[in-house]
Design a protein around this motif. Structure first.
Motif: not given
Length: 242
Positions: A35-40, A55-58, A60-61, A180-183
């Protein structure tokens, strides 16, 4: 039963079964990584600059970036969930084509790129090192069945997370007190409600789930179907050259 309902049913069963596997939580960060690589990657393609990735332990990123132009924020916001869903579909396509090693190299390459350029501390740094090391062990061992089982686990976990992410967005969009993050980013950019974007992400993810499961069923049933045709004396038609 419709294909949509069947896909959701398979997904629910898969979610339950994979959570019984020890250490499965570790591998769920693979979807976050993609997901984060796609953003980058989208940021770089649009001539922006990526500052860092977390990148987080839960599971999320966060991707921090600088835009080359204001309009590029839209495709960057879209790319995370869409990229994760397409990547999960790609893993099942590679499995159906018998190219699990290529899939593992692709995952490892993404992890190496993030580690080299954007993730330099914290949980994400440690997770990427562990993931790369484990992939290397699987890639260079000689037992194909171990590689197949490992690849199948990663593919299913990535598929599940690619659908659960948008589902969580829908829930968060219904609760106005939560982001809601990206939304939410897309709502600010376009003026369209975050719930609408969340639903669109979820529908796209479910479509990828359905196609991925078709590829998986075809992969599993392929040899037995061919054997049945041989027993019945049925073979695919071929053009006869005269």
């Amino acid at each position: 039963m419709s294909k949509w309902l069947l896909s959701i049913l398979y997904l629910i069963v898969s979610l339950f079964l994979t959570r019984l596997i020890p250490f499965s939580a570790f591998f769920r960060n693979l979807d976050t990584m993609v997901h984060e690589f796609s953003h980058a990657a989208t940021t770089l393609l649009l001539s922006g600059s990526v500052l860092s990735v977390e990148l987080h332990a839960d599971h999320s990123g966060v991707t921090y970036f600088r835009l080359a132009s204001s309009w590029s924020h839209l495709p960057i916001a879209l790319s995370g969930y869409i990229g994760a869903s397409l990547f999960a579909l790609l893993l099942f396509y590679l499995q159906s084509a018998g190219k699990q090693k290529l899939g593992l190299w692709l995952m490892t390459g993404i992890a190496l790129a993030l580690l080299a350029f954007y993730v330099h501390s914290g949980f994400g740094f440690r997770w990427l090192i562990g993931f790369i090391a484990l992939n290397a062990l699987v890639l260079f061992q000689k037992k194909d069945w171990i590689r197949s089982v490992y690849y199948g686990l990663l593919a299913f976990l990535t598929l599940e997370e690619s659908a659960m992410g948008p589902f969580t967005l829908v829930l968060n969009s219904l609760d106005g007190s939560r982001s809601a993050g990206d939304a939410s980013s897309l709502e600010r950019i376009t003026g369209l409600p975050a719930l609408l974007w969340s639903i669109l992400f979820l529908l796209f993810a479910l479509a990828c789930v359905g196609r991925s499961l078709q590829l998986f069923v075809r992969t599993v049933s392929g040899p037995s179907a061919a054997a049945a045709k041989r027993r019945d004396g049925i073979w695919p038609k071929r053009r006869m050259d005269v």
